[in-house]
Design an enzyme around this catalytic site. Structure first.
Site, mmCIF file in Angstrom:
data_model
loop_
_atom_site.group_PDB
_atom_site.id
_atom_site.type_symbol
_atom_site.label_atom_id
_atom_site.label_comp_id
_atom_site.label_asym_id
_atom_site.label_seq_id
_atom_site.Cartn_x
_atom_site.Cartn_y
_atom_site.Cartn_z
ATOM 1 N N GLU A 193 -31.542 46.392 63.642
ATOM 2 C CA GLU A 193 -31.060 45.868 62.361
ATOM 3 C C GLU A 193 -31.840 44.634 61.936
ATOM 4 O OE1 GLU A 193 -26.939 44.981 62.720
ATOM 5 O OE2 GLU A 193 -26.372 47.055 63.100
ATOM 6 N N CYS A 241 -33.269 37.760 58.698
ATOM 7 C CA CYS A 241 -32.773 37.693 60.072
ATOM 8 C C CYS A 241 -33.380 38.870 60.847
ATOM 9 C CB CYS A 241 -31.254 37.768 60.062
ATOM 10 S SG CYS A 241 -30.542 37.723 61.709
ATOM 11 N N CYS A 261 -28.855 44.478 73.721
ATOM 12 C CA CYS A 261 -28.915 43.143 74.319
ATOM 13 C C CYS A 261 -28.183 43.155 75.651
ATOM 14 C CB CYS A 261 -28.274 42.123 73.382
ATOM 15 S SG CYS A 261 -28.449 40.420 73.970
ATOM 16 N N CYS A 298 -22.321 39.036 75.268
ATOM 17 C CA CYS A 298 -21.379 38.095 74.626
ATOM 18 C C CYS A 298 -20.136 38.883 74.200
ATOM 19 C CB CYS A 298 -22.027 37.415 73.430
ATOM 20 S SG CYS A 298 -23.509 36.492 73.902
ATOM 21 N N CYS A 344 -19.473 40.205 70.480
ATOM 22 C CA CYS A 344 -20.639 40.703 69.737
ATOM 23 C C CYS A 344 -20.686 42.232 69.726
ATOM 24 C CB CYS A 344 -21.906 40.142 70.377
ATOM 25 S SG CYS A 344 -23.412 40.900 69.756
ATOM 26 N N LEU A 375 -23.769 27.667 71.067
ATOM 27 C CA LEU A 375 -22.977 26.946 72.073
ATOM 28 C C LEU A 375 -21.579 27.555 72.155
ATOM 29 C CD1 LEU A 375 -23.660 24.566 73.936
ATOM 30 C CD2 LEU A 375 -22.370 23.094 72.389
ATOM 31 N N CYS A 423 -24.106 41.379 63.614
ATOM 32 C CA CYS A 423 -25.243 42.116 64.161
ATOM 33 C C CYS A 423 -24.765 43.209 65.100
ATOM 34 C CB CYS A 423 -26.239 41.161 64.828
ATOM 35 S SG CYS A 423 -26.134 41.027 66.593
HETATM 36 S S1 SF4 Z 1 -24.549 37.455 70.351
HETATM 37 FE FE1 SF4 Z 1 -24.990 39.633 70.812
HETATM 38 S S2 SF4 Z 1 -27.172 39.917 70.355
HETATM 39 FE FE2 SF4 Z 1 -26.809 37.686 70.492
HETATM 40 S S3 SF4 Z 1 -27.258 37.187 72.629
HETATM 41 FE FE3 SF4 Z 1 -25.057 37.613 72.568
HETATM 42 S S4 SF4 Z 1 -24.865 39.816 73.073
HETATM 43 FE FE4 SF4 Z 1 -27.026 39.414 72.540
#
Ligand code: SF4
Length: 329
Positions: free
Chosen positions: A72, A87, A94, A98, A101, A200, A322
């Site tokens: 994306e 962006c 990934c 997180c 996410c 952070l 994202c």
């Molecule tokens: S927010 Fe999503 S894309 Fe960004 S580092 Fe964390 S897991 Fe990876």
């Protein structure tokens, strides 16, 4: 193709810096050769597989790469009517996991090549031009952790921003990280002098580890010390991204703790209310911080002399966070 080496600079600059559709300068290249070069240089390894446009003009692209993977990229209109920001993604999926996410839910698949990163830039620049805007800034805040694909990220920045080639300047590029300390130091050593943003999201290690598993490897204090080193080396103030989740990291005590950490530091805090992406990796149903909690948080930071802003949400009605569009596709 029979060209002289001295033509290479003009050719590359026409590719990376000139607007979409601008061919190599016909006065430098014979017309037949110029046409051939134009055909070659507009050939892409990726194609637009999906496109979403929000009411505010935010345009999200899903690019299908040569091997079928998708990433994306987003074009965001600026409040100045002739400019836009882009962006970019740095990886397919990934590995950072997180918890809030959408990209994390698909796991890591592979790094993007520098060419695939630059193609996102070219696609977004074309979107911006079609909307009567110039793509003025680039942020690496899409899918992936740029510090884990740093060589390719740096090679792409070189093409997008080096004076002799690119359309941007290094100051117009921001690399964002969840706080990979070794990557922050490597970026400082690269001499690229781009902006650094650190996600952070919490002032204390336990809350941070809950939201960002990578936080277990690098503590908040280690990350801020790396950010200090980055600022000292580059002279660029680091910005800290803080996504406010209701009842998780939006309390007055957490605002005070963050302010205490930042006392004496010249860093900016960008606050963003969480954009819901469904049930999290660990089965949590996060909610955005309330408007009141968000205003109180920023006021508390400002009362302790911390520079803080609330980032405007963009493209809420499309799959703006994202990884959302990709998962749906
Ligand atoms: S927010 Fe999503 S894309 Fe960004 S580092 Fe964390 S897991 Fe990876």
């Amino acid at each position: 193709m029979g060209l002289r080496p001295s033509h290479a600079g003009a050719l590359l600059r026409s590719h990376y810096a000139a607007g979409a559709g601008a061919g190599p300068n016909g006065r430098q290249f014979p017309p037949a050769l110029a046409r051939r070069l134009d055909d070659e240089r507009t050939r892409r390894a990726s194609a637009i597989a999906a496109r979403q446009v929000a009411q505010d003009g935010t345009t999200k692209l899903l690019l299908r790469l040569g091997d079928g993977h998708t990433v994306e990229s987003v074009m965001m209109p600026d409040f100045r009517e002739d400019r836009a920001a882009g962006c970019l993604s740095s990886q397919v999926g990934c590995a950072m996991g997180c918890d809030f996410c959408a990209t994390a839910k698909t796991g890591f698949e592979r790094n993007l090549t520098s060419g695939e990163i630059v193609e996102q830039f070219l696609a977004l620049r074309a979107e911006a031009l079609a909307a009567g805007r110039r793509l003025q800034t680039i942020v690496f805040m899409g899918m992936g952790e740029p510090m884990l694909n740093l060589d390719n990220v740096l090679a792409s920045i070189d093409r997008m921003a080096r004076n002799e080639l690119g359309a941007l300047g290094f100051r117009q590029v921001t690399v964002s990280t969840v706080g990979i300390v070794s990557g922050i130091d490597a970026l400082a050593r690269s001499g690229m002098n781009v902006h650094l943003a650190v996600s952070l999201h919490a002032p204390d290690d336990p809350t941070r580890a809950r939201l960002l598993p990578a936080g277990r490897r690098f503590g908040v204090r280690d990350i801020l010390e790396a950010a200090d080193r980055y600022q000292a080396t580059t002279g660029r103030p680091v910005s800290l991204q803080y996504c406010l989740l209701g009842g998780v990291n939006d309390s007055a005590a957490q605002a005070d703790e963050l302010a205490a950490l930042l006392g004496g530091r010249r860093m900016h805090v960008n606050l963003l209310r969480y954009n819901p992406t469904g049930i999290s990796l660990r089965g949590e149903a996060y909610a955005p911080a309330s408007e009141e909690a968000t205003e109180a948080f920023v006021a508390r930071l400002r009362s302790r002399a911390v520079v803080a802003h609330i980032r405007r949400p963009r493209g809420r009605e499309i799959d703006a966070a994202c990884g959302q569009l990709r998962r749906r596709a």
